[in-house]
Design a protein around this motif. Structure first.
Motif, PDB file in Angstrom:
ATOM      1  N   ASN A  21      -9.566 -23.457  41.099  1.00  0.00           N
ATOM      2  CA  ASN A  21     -10.197 -22.337  39.848  1.00  0.00           C
ATOM      3  C   ASN A  21      -8.922 -23.586  39.306  1.00  0.00           C
ATOM      4  N   ALA A  22      -8.217 -24.453  39.562  1.00  0.00           N
ATOM      5  CA  ALA A  22      -6.672 -24.800  38.827  1.00  0.00           C
ATOM      6  C   ALA A  22      -6.939 -24.931  37.100  1.00  0.00           C
ATOM      7  N   ASN A  23      -7.714 -25.263  37.050  1.00  0.00           N
ATOM      8  CA  ASN A  23      -8.164 -26.336  35.831  1.00  0.00           C
ATOM      9  C   ASN A  23      -8.237 -24.630  34.887  1.00  0.00           C
ATOM     10  N   LEU A  24      -9.069 -23.431  35.707  1.00  0.00           N
ATOM     11  CA  LEU A  24      -9.163 -22.245  35.381  1.00  0.00           C
ATOM     12  C   LEU A  24      -7.620 -21.314  34.409  1.00  0.00           C
ATOM     13  N   LEU A  25      -6.907 -21.697  35.517  1.00  0.00           N
ATOM     14  CA  LEU A  25      -5.884 -20.802  35.527  1.00  0.00           C
ATOM     15  C   LEU A  25      -4.773 -21.949  34.133  1.00  0.00           C
ATOM     16  N   THR A  26      -4.601 -22.960  34.341  1.00  0.00           N
ATOM     17  CA  THR A  26      -4.312 -23.878  33.356  1.00  0.00           C
ATOM     18  C   THR A  26      -4.562 -23.229  32.270  1.00  0.00           C
TER      19      THR A  26
END
Ligand code: ADP
Ligand code: MG
Length: 206
Positions: A21-26
């Motif tokens: 989910n790193a892209n979503l969080l960023t």
């Protein structure tokens, strides 16, 4: 049974979920912050997942190491806040196996630590908005006789609802608060990562 191995499984699972989910969080943080929440969480949890559980005979020691690792590897606001959460959770753990009541009390202590450190209240559009309802749901369920797994599933639902409820809020703490009215309409990044943390606990701890 919440022993060191179970805690290690939880931390590794959360690290994997943060990675996915790193892209979503960023992207959420790009809209109301400085576009680093995914990379902050990923850096911190990759370091936590690299800890050797064999060096920590009891859950308290591993949770403490996880907290200290987050504080020292993550520069953003979220590092000290997540770090404090794990350091406080550690204080509730006694012996080689945390009981469900200890775990629930530890979540409550973790929440209190994040509040003491960040000075945010529910409704300020921060990670508190998913953490506080999750902790309440877990405490209520354990007090009512639920298993830890059932209690954590209820907590995960409460965290997800709290995360979703951040969308219409105006941020009053952290970087997003600089935007004022313009922070409305975006889900809070930290509330999103806390919901992942509790979702991960629900699927790994019993
Ligand atoms: P930074 O804001 O330093 O760039 P991150 O982007 O990693 O750090 O984390 C931002 C998240 O941190 C926010 O979405 C919010 O949930 C949380 N946060 C920021 N300030 C506070 C605070 N004072 N109390 C609780 N949570 C906070
Ligand atoms: Mg940020």
């Amino acid at each position: 049974m919440t022993d060191t191995a179970a805690v290690a499984t939880w931390l590794a699972d959360f690290a994997a979920l943060v990675h996915e989910n790193a892209n979503l969080l960023t992207d959420l943080d790009r809209q109301i912050g400085d576009a680093d929440h995914g990379s902050n969480m990923e850096r911190g949890m990759t370091a936590v997942a690299a800890l050797d559980p064999g060096q920590y005979p009891e859950p308290a020691a591993l949770l403490k190491a996880a907290g200290m690792t987050l504080v020292s590897t993550v520069g953003g606001a979220s590092g000290p806040l997540f770090g404090t959460f794990f350091l406080r959770l550690a204080t509730a753990a006694t012996g080689p196996d945390m009981s469900p009541a200890e775990f629930a009390a530890g979540l409550e202590a973790g929440l209190a630590g994040v509040v003491a450190r960040g000075k945010a209240s529910e409704g300020d559009k921060t990670m508190i908005d998913s953490l506080a309802p999750a902790v309440r749901a877990c405490q209520e369920a354990i007090a009512g006789g639920d298993s830890l797994a059932d209690a954590l599933h209820k907590a995960a639902e409460a965290a997800a609802a709290g995360r979703d409820a951040t969308v219409p809020l105006i941020a009053r703490k952290g970087r997003a608060s600089y935007l004022g009215e313009r922070s409305r309409g975006v889900q809070d990044p930290g509330a999103t990562s806390v919901a992942l943390l509790i979702e991960s606990a629900a699927r790994t701890l019993h």
